[in-house]
Motif scaffolding. Sequence first.
Motif, PDB file in Angstrom:
ATOM      1  N   VAL A 151     -10.981 -12.717  -4.504  1.00  0.00           N
ATOM      2  CA  VAL A 151     -12.329 -12.644  -5.974  1.00  0.00           C
ATOM      3  C   VAL A 151     -10.140 -12.543  -6.359  1.00  0.00           C
ATOM      4  N   THR A 152      -9.500 -11.560  -6.367  1.00  0.00           N
ATOM      5  CA  THR A 152      -8.421 -11.740  -7.388  1.00  0.00           C
ATOM      6  C   THR A 152      -7.549 -13.260  -7.287  1.00  0.00           C
ATOM      7  N   ASP A 154      -9.048 -15.869  -7.152  1.00  0.00           N
ATOM      8  CA  ASP A 154      -9.952 -17.152  -7.504  1.00  0.00           C
ATOM      9  C   ASP A 154     -10.104 -16.424  -9.072  1.00  0.00           C
ATOM     10  N   ILE A 155      -9.718 -15.857  -9.686  1.00  0.00           N
ATOM     11  CA  ILE A 155      -9.629 -14.840 -11.361  1.00  0.00           C
ATOM     12  C   ILE A 155      -8.352 -15.338 -11.739  1.00  0.00           C
ATOM     13  N   GLU A 156      -7.833 -15.113 -11.005  1.00  0.00           N
ATOM     14  CA  GLU A 156      -6.498 -15.432 -11.865  1.00  0.00           C
ATOM     15  C   GLU A 156      -5.941 -17.622 -11.659  1.00  0.00           C
ATOM     16  N   PHE A 158      -9.153 -18.769 -11.847  1.00  0.00           N
ATOM     17  CA  PHE A 158     -10.347 -19.715 -12.391  1.00  0.00           C
ATOM     18  C   PHE A 158     -10.703 -20.395 -11.858  1.00  0.00           C
ATOM     19  N   TYR A 160     -13.929 -19.365 -10.019  1.00  0.00           N
ATOM     20  CA  TYR A 160     -15.042 -18.304  -9.983  1.00  0.00           C
ATOM     21  C   TYR A 160     -16.137 -18.710  -9.515  1.00  0.00           C
ATOM     22  N   SER A 163     -15.961 -16.941  -5.700  1.00  0.00           N
ATOM     23  CA  SER A 163     -15.411 -15.375  -5.901  1.00  0.00           C
ATOM     24  C   SER A 163     -16.998 -14.856  -6.008  1.00  0.00           C
ATOM     25  N   PRO A 194     -15.879  -7.684 -13.713  1.00  0.00           N
ATOM     26  CA  PRO A 194     -15.753  -8.646 -14.268  1.00  0.00           C
ATOM     27  C   PRO A 194     -16.872  -9.399 -14.474  1.00  0.00           C
ATOM     28  N   PHE A 195     -17.534  -9.859 -13.181  1.00  0.00           N
ATOM     29  CA  PHE A 195     -18.889 -10.609 -13.179  1.00  0.00           C
ATOM     30  C   PHE A 195     -19.835 -10.565 -13.216  1.00  0.00           C
TER      31      PHE A 195
END
Length: 240
Positions: A151-152, A154-156, A158, A160, A163, A194-195
């Motif tokens: 997930v880390t 994926d967030i960096e 984009f 999602y 994730s 955040p999701f």
Amino acid sequence: IIGKEALANWMPVDVYFGGSEHNTMHLLYSRFWTKALFDLGIVPFDEPYKKRINRGLVLGPDGNKMSKSRGNVVTPREAIDEYGADSLRLYEMFLGPLEQSKPWDTNGIDGVHRFLKKLWGLFYKDNQLVVNEETPTADELKTLHKTIKKVTWDIENFSYNTSVSAFMICVNELSALKCSKRDILEPLVILLAPFAPHVAEELYHVLGNTSTVNDAVFPVCNEEYLVESTVKYPVSFNGK
């Protein structure tokens, strides 16, 4: 005409999001003005954005751009009233890569909604809170930390949609392990914030926290927990 501290803090923009038409028009005039200000010596950079991302559209169920004339408009309120804001938010991310346009499918939101219910089931059984203070097992820690790592990243980047898939896999594995341990669930809730901010906030307070989940320290992956205890090697004899 521009404060140096404010300029250093805010510009250039790290990432600019928008639809392709909106993005392109903004890029034309924002770049023009930035380059003019740079030539005049007012700003120390000649590009306004470090990175620009064109997000795709959520299309109507028929695969066409939503339009009242086509009668294919789906309003967020309908989905929120039936499934909740977090289900809608997660499903929009789960539809596919950020840059692609994706058709809306009301049936698809059911799966995301079931995921949130399954996550809730790690905390409650028969409406009774079952979170405990037991020490996590190696398998539980591995499941958590591989999710943190994924997930880390994926967030960096984009990404999602993958994730959301990682969260689903994580909750399925924790459910199979019958894990309701605070040391696993609390970092997972913070990671999810955040999701699915509303569910994450609620569960964070269920765990006894009095501050908002948004102030919590974001989990960091510990690679030690990802080391495999056993490895399978395929061996071939005479081509078999």
